[in-house]
Design a protein around this motif. Structure first.
Motif, PDB file in Angstrom:
ATOM      1  N   VAL A 182       0.831  -1.206   0.000  1.00  0.00           N
ATOM      2  CA  VAL A 182       0.000   0.000   0.000  1.00  0.00           C
ATOM      3  C   VAL A 182       0.867   1.258   0.000  1.00  0.00           C
ATOM      4  O   VAL A 182       0.637   2.192  -0.782  1.00  0.00           O
ATOM      5  CB  VAL A 182      -0.948  -0.001   1.216  1.00  0.00           C
ATOM      6  CG1 VAL A 182      -1.657   1.341   1.345  1.00  0.00           C
ATOM      7  CG2 VAL A 182      -1.962  -1.122   1.089  1.00  0.00           C
ATOM      8  N   ILE A 183       1.875   1.289   0.875  1.00  0.00           N
ATOM      9  CA  ILE A 183       2.750   2.468   0.948  1.00  0.00           C
ATOM     10  C   ILE A 183       3.479   2.677  -0.379  1.00  0.00           C
ATOM     11  O   ILE A 183       3.584   3.802  -0.883  1.00  0.00           O
ATOM     12  CB  ILE A 183       3.749   2.315   2.112  1.00  0.00           C
ATOM     13  CG1 ILE A 183       3.003   2.345   3.453  1.00  0.00           C
ATOM     14  CG2 ILE A 183       4.801   3.428   2.067  1.00  0.00           C
ATOM     15  CD1 ILE A 183       3.866   1.971   4.645  1.00  0.00           C
ATOM     16  N   GLY A 184       3.965   1.573  -0.954  1.00  0.00           N
ATOM     17  CA  GLY A 184       4.671   1.672  -2.230  1.00  0.00           C
ATOM     18  C   GLY A 184       3.791   2.243  -3.327  1.00  0.00           C
ATOM     19  O   GLY A 184       4.236   3.085  -4.121  1.00  0.00           O
ATOM     20  N   ARG A 185       2.537   1.814  -3.385  1.00  0.00           N
ATOM     21  CA  ARG A 185       1.638   2.310  -4.430  1.00  0.00           C
ATOM     22  C   ARG A 185       1.248   3.769  -4.186  1.00  0.00           C
ATOM     23  O   ARG A 185       1.190   4.576  -5.116  1.00  0.00           O
ATOM     24  CB  ARG A 185       0.380   1.441  -4.505  1.00  0.00           C
ATOM     25  CG  ARG A 185       0.621   0.081  -5.145  1.00  0.00           C
ATOM     26  CD  ARG A 185      -0.668  -0.624  -5.486  1.00  0.00           C
ATOM     27  NE  ARG A 185      -1.479   0.113  -6.454  1.00  0.00           N
ATOM     28  CZ  ARG A 185      -1.235   0.178  -7.752  1.00  0.00           C
ATOM     29  NH1 ARG A 185      -0.167  -0.414  -8.265  1.00  0.00           N
ATOM     30  NH2 ARG A 185      -2.038   0.862  -8.554  1.00  0.00           N
ATOM     31  N   ILE A 186       0.985   4.114  -2.928  1.00  0.00           N
ATOM     32  CA  ILE A 186       0.583   5.483  -2.616  1.00  0.00           C
ATOM     33  C   ILE A 186       1.691   6.478  -2.972  1.00  0.00           C
ATOM     34  O   ILE A 186       1.434   7.566  -3.499  1.00  0.00           O
ATOM     35  CB  ILE A 186       0.193   5.603  -1.130  1.00  0.00           C
ATOM     36  CG1 ILE A 186      -1.140   4.897  -0.876  1.00  0.00           C
ATOM     37  CG2 ILE A 186       0.095   7.059  -0.700  1.00  0.00           C
ATOM     38  CD1 ILE A 186      -1.569   4.897   0.563  1.00  0.00           C
ATOM     39  N   LEU A 187       2.930   6.096  -2.689  1.00  0.00           N
ATOM     40  CA  LEU A 187       4.048   7.002  -2.960  1.00  0.00           C
ATOM     41  C   LEU A 187       4.225   7.286  -4.448  1.00  0.00           C
ATOM     42  O   LEU A 187       4.872   8.272  -4.818  1.00  0.00           O
ATOM     43  CB  LEU A 187       5.343   6.409  -2.391  1.00  0.00           C
ATOM     44  CG  LEU A 187       5.438   6.366  -0.855  1.00  0.00           C
ATOM     45  CD1 LEU A 187       6.715   5.665  -0.421  1.00  0.00           C
ATOM     46  CD2 LEU A 187       5.371   7.775  -0.264  1.00  0.00           C
TER      47      LEU A 187
END
Length: 706
Positions: free
Chosen positions: A303-308
């Motif tokens: 999730v963090i990777g995609r949001i960034l």
């Protein structure tokens, strides 16, 4: 398509196309069956194996593990079912496929064997996957050219949801508890089947609507959200593509496999002793929870990777969405106690026996609660019949059969409760002191020593060291004509051996003897003598309390809808804070009511009624808000994925609810029942205060979305 829509709008019922009310009744019967089964499952699994209505005598922990996995999967399979309906079957076919599978599931559960129970739950999960996402999609197709009527359509549709839940829990619960579990499970299946047939026979009314797979999946909004007012990210058109990388896909697969593995392993390890994750156990910390934490870490990386990789505004809005999803878990963890621990509390700790004028008042109130809405819905059926009988006669006939059956059951239920005679009966019991963990006899708040009483059954062998006393209790029996001095056989109705029923027929006596023989246990028969005949008495069923949620929703929904549309409409974070805090206050009332409770003492039902009121008010504050912000905060092409994440949060909340709720017996034994309810008082209120404090941060992250 437009021709089919216009044809639908020619035959109107209450200002809406008749097809909407076909969907109304289809959803009503599906919810009837779903909630009718849901309110029974944990009660059945944990009921004493020897008694008037024998259950399986599972621990609440084991029952919660099984129910939690079932509830969790109910929010996962619709993601797959919706995709299949979009691509292959079409919405109407998916409804019929799902309904037939669910009918088979209810039929399987009515057999009451271990395999049939597991297989029935599996079928219900699969069937729900087809059914749940497709009904709203059909409504979407129906109102494409009349968007101004869509809000009203969803209001009517969701009244069908609550009507089905209300009558399902009331009637399936009553039959199951008063007659037998198989009757309750079976009734759920009967109405599911009839609902399927009436929908199938109504096909000509819809033309091609919902018949063909759509090329583009249309995501539905809650009934109180106006599509025109939904703000989509202003940067959506400029937002660069963010395709899933190979690492993303690998993380999704691994996290999904571990999550599904946990869902299956949890009940399997507790019930069958087979633990797939035992190799990960660290000390006392179960291996399955180690696996879950690992899967959660992978999911956070994903999730963090995609949001960034998104632009600043979209990234901020998605962070806000994730915060809302996080707090949603805590809400459903508390709210869904209604399917597990609150059922056990209502059965074992609430005084559900009413006598004399109290019984009469309850019967009158219950009659009004049942008959008035049934008259209103029957009137809707009458209008539908007049408008559509020539086009879909078969569907109308099936609906009439449904209502004749339901009126018959309601009439039987009310007549039975109004004609219940109560009898005081005496029997012999062994008196034993109630001891605490240190072996000291417990005293109540008045300083009186506490005892428990073990009934002397026909097979009990007593000795001189035991103190035998005469106990007198009140037993309600419909249509009985017993007299003072008559000798009768009693059989317990609960695990605590405090409530009893007469073994009033030779057939029932033989059935219970055979059951006890199969289990190689004492049949539990207690010889008793009738000492007094009373005017009337009614025992409120455990399942009756569960209908209060649907009733309070119907009563208060319009008030909250008007509140949200007024100038006093609070922010999303404030609604969340209100929802969580009001929910916590409901459990606080239960903690107060249960304070100082000792074995054999029951609390007034008013505490549970008030708790359900507060829980419903909390639900009305929070539940509709969450889904609307998926649409408001997430760019259009990502809505499907984020809806999946949202339902994943609800699935996790449902699983946590059953796991924590399953500890009610353990926590009560170790600490107190009041302590158990304090957990669900403190956690939601703290979560509510926390999200309220985050309100300024969330407003900033939402970039103008209201």
């Amino acid at each position: 398509m437009n021709t089919d829509i216009e044809n639908l709008f020619k035959d109107k019922v209450l200002g809406h196309p008749a097809g909407l009310f076909v969907l109304f009744f289809t959803e009503m019967w599906e919810r009837f069956s779903f909630y009718g089964m849901r309110v029974l499952l944990v009660n059945f699994l944990t009921m004493a194996a020897i008694g008037y209505n024998p259950g399986w005598e599972w621990t609440v922990e084991n029952a919660g593990a099984l129910f939690g996995t079932y509830a969790m999967l109910l929010y996962i399979t619709p993601i797959i079912g919706g995709w299949i309906a979009d691509k292959y079957t079409g919405y109407r076919a998916a409804v019929i496929i799902g309904s037939l599978i669910m009918t088979a599931g209810h039929a399987s559960m009515a057999l009451e064997t271990e395999f049939s129970l597991y297989f029935g739950l599996f079928l219900l999960v699969v069937g729900t996957g087809f059914f749940k996402p497709t009904m709203t999609s059909i409504i979407s197709d129906m109102y494409k050219t009349h968007p101004e009527k869509k809000d009203g359509a969803y209001t009517i549709y969701y009244m069908g949801v609550n009507a089905g839940a209300f009558f399902g829990m009331m009637l399936c619960g009553y039959l199951a508890e008063k007659v037998g579990w198989a009757y309750g499970f079976g009734l759920a299946g009967i109405f599911m089947l009839l609902g399927t047939i009436q929908f199938w026979l109504a096909g000509p009314l819809f033309g091609k609507i919902g018949a063909k797979p759509s090329n583009v999946h249309e995501v539905e909004l809650p009934q109180n959200i106006n599509e025109d007012s939904v703000e989509v990210s202003t940067t959506e058109n400029e937002e660069p593509q963010n395709p899933f990388t190979m690492l993303d896909k690998v993380l999704i697969v691994i996290a999904s496999i571990i999550g599904l593995g946990y869902a299956i392993n949890d009940p399997m390890s507790k019930i069958a002793g087979v633990d797939m994750f035992s190799f990960l156990q660290i000390g006392e910390f179960e291996g399955q929870y180690t696996a879950v934490l690992f899967a959660l870490a992978l999911f956070l990386i994903l999730v963090i990777g995609r949001i960034l990789r998104y632009t600043a505004v979209v990234r901020d809005r998605m962070v806000a969405f994730i915060i809302f999803a996080f707090f949603t878990v805590f809400f459903w963890m508390s709210f869904e106690q209604g399917a597990s621990s609150l059922v056990i509390f209502a059965r074992d700790n609430v005084d559900r026996l009413l006598s004399g004028s109290s019984a009469t008042i309850f019967n009158i109130v219950n009659t009004l609660l049942t008959v008035v809405p049934l008259i209103i819905i029957s009137y809707v059926l009458f209008i539908l019949w007049k408008k559509t009988f020539k086009k879909i006669p078969g569907s109308n006939v099936v609906l009439v059969v449904c209502f004749v059956l339901m009126w018959g059951i309601v009439g039987w239920m009310l007549n039975r409760d109004f004609n219940t005679t109560a009898y005081d009966v005496s029997y012999s019991a062994i008196e034993q002191p109630v001891l605490d963990d240190k072996g000291v006899q417990v005293k109540n708040d008045k300083g009186e020593l506490q005892f428990k009483y073990i009934p002397v059954t026909q097979n009990t062998v007593t000795n001189a060291s035991q103190k035998i006393v005469t106990k007198t209790i009140t037993v309600g029996e419909p249509y009985a004509d017993y007299k003072v001095g008559d000798s009768k056989i009693l059989i317990n109705k609960d695990k605590d051996l405090t409530e009893f029923s007469f073994v009033s027929s030779k057939e029932k006596e033989e059935e219970l003897i055979a059951h006890a023989s199969t289990l190689r246990r004492d049949n539990g028969f207690v010889d008793a003598t009738i000492t007094k005949v009373r005017d009337n008495e009614v025992e409120i069923t455990v399942s009756w309390f569960s209908i209060l949620n649907s009733f309070f929703i119907i009563v208060f929904a319009s008030f909250f809808s008007k509140w949200w549309e007024s100038k006093y409409n609070p922010s999303a974070a404030t609604k969340y804070a209100l929802g969580l805090s009001v929910m916590g206050l409901g459990f606080g009332l239960l903690a107060f009511g249960a304070f100082g409770l000792v074995d054999g003492v029951k609390v007034s039902m008013i505490w549970l009624i008030l708790a359900y009121l507060f829980h419903t008010l909390g639900e009305l504050c929070l539940s509709p808000v969450g889904l609307s912000y998926v649409s408001k905060l997430v760019p259009g092409r990502m809505i499907a994925l984020m809806f999946g994440m949202w339902y994943l949060a609800i699935a996790i909340g449902n699983k946590m609810a059953a796991v924590v709720g399953g500890q009610i017996e353990n926590i009560t034994k170790e600490y107190s029942l009041s302590t158990f309810f304090l957990i669900f008082t403190i956690v939601p209120i703290v979560a509510g205060l926390l999200i309220f404090v985050l309100n300024p941060v969330l407003k900033k992250l939402m970039h103008g979305v209201r």
